[in-house]
Structure formats: structure tokens, C-alpha cells
Write an enzyme that holds these catalytic residues in place. Structure first.
Site, PDB file in Angstrom:
ATOM      1  N   LEU A 206     -13.754   9.236  37.750  1.00 21.20           N
ATOM      2  CA  LEU A 206     -14.705   9.695  38.760  1.00 21.20           C
ATOM      3  C   LEU A 206     -15.638  10.702  38.097  1.00 21.20           C
ATOM      4  CD1 LEU A 206     -14.511   8.943  41.800  1.00 21.20           C
ATOM      5  CD2 LEU A 206     -13.200  11.034  42.151  1.00 21.20           C
ATOM      6  N   HIS A 207     -16.914  10.403  38.035  1.00 19.72           N
ATOM      7  CA  HIS A 207     -17.805  11.402  37.440  1.00 19.72           C
ATOM      8  C   HIS A 207     -19.230  11.380  37.986  1.00 19.72           C
ATOM      9  CE1 HIS A 207     -19.132   7.912  35.186  1.00 19.72           C
ATOM     10  NE2 HIS A 207     -20.188   8.605  34.814  1.00 19.72           N
TER      11      HIS A 207
END
Ligand code: UD1
Length: 366
Positions: A206-207
């Protein structure tokens, strides 16, 4: 002999340049390839380890720009790259993907009359709030050779008025690196190190700023993921941006109190060994949607849109969005076998030979 500057900058660029650089070096009478690293990513775990894992030679030029706002970072790359182009006078500059390094180097060349080849051209999420979508549209509009991974990308480009002679469907070069490295990755000890049994864990990345930069959005996502982790442990190699926000928003306890295991960003081979054994992948990454497609691993994409619709057509990727209830329900449905998303259908020309076709296309157009 074509002198080519191959540009890398951020983590997702390295696995795309590695096979191209290797193929160009192999054809030494046709190509003189040089590597320019912009330094957009600079931590050992985000950059150097990929050079080692992928066998990329050390960069011929390093611009060392580092992190900054979009405008400052893009401008710093342009300012540092221009003198190199003037000095080296390449026949082509080859850019990959959709990061700030991609657009920055493409603009410099377009203004200097140096030809640009864009690898992974034509992908569109149709979401202009994504910085990458702006980078894609602009890079494609000023490139001289548009090398595409899938036919939907060709259609997007034609719809935007790009002439057909500039477009070449070559397949997915990232999958060249994947197939090349699968055996090597078996030497990684990451599963033992984390005490994991094949198909008994999930992997999360997740970024995206849209997912992790706003406290409420990130918290909703984390709550859904904590629930899922009660059924299946989740390994979470966290991007520096994400890790910093977990601290900033006070989510550390939430994570440690769940069955989500936060680990440092992993190198290419360790990460491949990790996701290739997962029962389920949850991600907002573009590349991982493609890698799970090539390996037939169920993937839930935590975004409202994707620029890679072929991964959904092939059947392994499900676009779940960011609604926590929908994420939970879809994950449970995949885990119980209610939704089957592990049929392995590989898209056309994702065959490990894309770098060869990229080199052929460069020779042909000259
Ligand atoms: C960039 C790309 C994104 C890609 C992602 C993969 C753009 C616009 N975005 O996003 O498309 O999916 O890389 O990782 O180009 N940082 C470090 N160490 C590093 C690099 C970054 O700590 O080596 C931290 C810095 O605090 C920095 C932040 O991460 O401000 C964001 O880095 P940046 O390169 O600006 O964007 P990414 O989110 O990595």
C-alpha cells in the site's frame, strides 16, 4: 550503432530496464546502452538492492535528485539531465513507466530534439488525480516510439490521435524479469525467516498517496485489513511513505494488535519469493497487479480504477476499491472459494521476450 540512454529513477523502473539493458548489451554491434539513474529513489532497499538482484550494471550517470515535491523533483531531474543529453548526444532516450523521472527526462529530450521511446505506453486509469496518469498522458504525447504492453493501450493511444506508425505492441517487459528471476528467487529464505507456509498467508502493499496520505481513508483500509488478518496472516512490506504515515497517524498499535506483520521494503527476489507463495495479494501497486496475473495468484486491488484492465480480464485481479465492507466481503469470498480468481491466463506477449521486441522496434524505426 544506436547510442541509447536508459533511464531509471524509482523502484518500479528497475525490473523494466534490467532485461532491456541486458538485451542491448548482447547485441553489441547494434546498441551502445548507458544507464542514467535520476536518484528519485535512493534508499538501499528501494534502489541498490534491485541493481544487485536484477544484475543491472552500475549507472553510468547518477543525478542524485532525492525526494521533493512533484514540481521540485521533476525540475531537479530536468536540470541535471539536460547537460548529460547535450554531452552524450544519444540517438534515443528510453523511459519506462509513469514516475516523475519518466516525464522529466522525456520533456528534456523533446525540447532538444532527441528521440524518446516510452516503454509501457498507452495505459490509462482515466483518473487525473493520480500523478502517474498525468505523467503517462504527457510522456506519450511527446514520445516518438510508443511501446505497449497490451492492446487496450494501443486503442487508448489511437483514440488520442497518436499515429499508428509510432505504436508498437511488444508485450510486458516486467514479465521478462519475472520469468528470468523465478528460479533465482527460490534461493531466498524469506518464507523461512518469517515462518510462513505456502498458501497460508496473504501479502499486502500500500503506498498510493490517495490511500495512505489521508488519515480517515487509511484507517478505514487498515480496519478492513485487520479483520481479514484474523482469517489469514498478512505480511506487509511497507513503503517509506506508508511507514511514516502509520507513525504520524498513530496506527502502530492497531497494526501490532492485529495479525498484520509489518516488515521493511523487500528486495526484488525476496519479494517475489514472498508473493509467489501467497494465497492472496492485496495491493494498490500497478506492477503487482501484473505480476500476480502472470503467476495466477488472486489479487484484490485496493483502488477505484486501474490503468491495467487486462489483469481484470484475465481473471486473477479484482478491483475492490476502498470501501472497507466491500474489501472484507470480497476477500472472504476469495478465501472461501466462492469467487475463483486463480485461473492462470497470461495476456498475449507476456512471454519473457519483450526486451527482444523492444530492441527490434528500435532498430526498425531507425
Ligand atoms: C513513486 C512513484 C509511484 C511508484 C512508487 C513506487 C511518482 C509520481 N510516483 O512514488 O508511481 O508507484 O514510486 O515506490 O513518481 N522515500 C524514501 N526513500 C526512498 C524514496 C522515497 O524514504 O528511497 C520516501 C520519501 O519520504 C519521499 C516518499 O518516500 O518523500 C515518496 O517518494 P516519491 O519518490 O516522491 O514517491 P513514491 O510514493 O515512492
Amino acid at each position: 550503432m544506436l547510442k541509447i540512454l536508459n533511464i531509471v529513477g524509482a523502484r518500479p523502473n528497475f525490473m523494466k530496464i534490467a532485461p532491456i539493458q541486458r538485451e542491448m548489451r548482447r547485441r553489441k554491434t547494434d546498441f551502445l546502452p548507458l544507464i542514467v539513474h535520476t536518484g528519485q529513489h535512493y534508499d538501499a532497499a528501494m534502489s541498490d538492492s534491485f541493481f544487485v538482484d536484477l544484475g543491472i550494471p552500475a549507472p553510468d550517470f547518477h543525478l542524485e535528485v532525492g525526494s521533493a515535491s512533484h514540481a521540485v523533483q521533476t525540475a531537479k531531474i530536468m536540470t541535471a539531465f539536460e547537460p548529460i543529453v547535450l554531452e552524450e548526444k544519444p540517438d534515443w532516450v528510453l523511459v519506462v513507466g509513469d514516475v516523475n523521472s519518466t516525464i522529466a527526462c522525456a520533456i528534456v529530450c523533446a525540447k532538444l530534439g532527441i528521440k524518446v521511446a516510452h516503454v509501457e505506453a498507452g495505459l490509462r486509469s482515466r483518473d487525473r488525480s493520480m500523478p502517474e496518469e498525468i505523467n503517462r498522458i504527457l510522456t506519450d504525447s511527446i514520445s516518438d516510439l510508443l511501446l505497449t504492453t497490451s492492446q487496450d493501450a494501443d486503442e487508448n493511444l489511437k483514440r488520442e490521435g497518436v499515429s499508428e506508425e509510432k505504436i508498437k505492441f511488444v508485450g510486458n517487459v516486467m514479465i521478462d524479469s519475472l520469468f528470468y528471476s523465478l528460479k533465482l528467487a527460490e534461493n531466498s529464505n524469506i518464507r523461512q525467516d518469517l515462518s510462513l507456509v505456502e498458501k497460508a498467508y496473504a501479502v499486502l502493499t500500500l503506498h498510493r498517496p490517495s490511500n495512505v496520505d489521508e488519515k480517515e481513508v487509511f484507517e478505514n483500509l487498515l480496519d478492513a485489513l485487520c479483520e481479514i488478518s484474523k482469517k489469514l496472516p498478512i505480511i506487509f512490506p511497507a513503503h517509506p511513505r506508508t511507514k511514516a504515515n502509520i507513525e504520524k497517524f498513530g496506527f502502530a498499535e492497531k497494526v501490532t494488535g492485529s495479525n498484520i506483520k509489518l516488515v521493511e521494503p523487500l528486495g526484488y527476489l525476496d519479494f517475489m519469493r514472498l508473493y509467489s507463495g501467497a494465497k492472496l495479494v492485496l495491493t494498490d501497486s500497478g506492477g503487482l497487479q501484473e505480476e500476480t496475473t502472470a503467476l495466477g495468484i488472486p489479487c484484490l486491488t485496493l483502488r477505484e480504477n486501474t490503468e491495467r484492465p487486462i489483469t481484470i480480464e484475465m481473471g486473477t485481479n479484482i478491483l475492490v476499491g476502498t470501501n472497507p465492507e466491500k474489501i472484507r466481503q470480497t476477500a472472504f469470498a476469495v478465501l472461501s472459494g466462492e469467487i475463483v480468481s486463480n485461473n492462470k491466463k497470461i495476456p498475449p506477449l507476456w512471454d519473457g521476450r519483450t526486451a527482444e521486441r523492444i530492441c527490434d522496434a528500435l532498430l526498425e524505426i531507425n
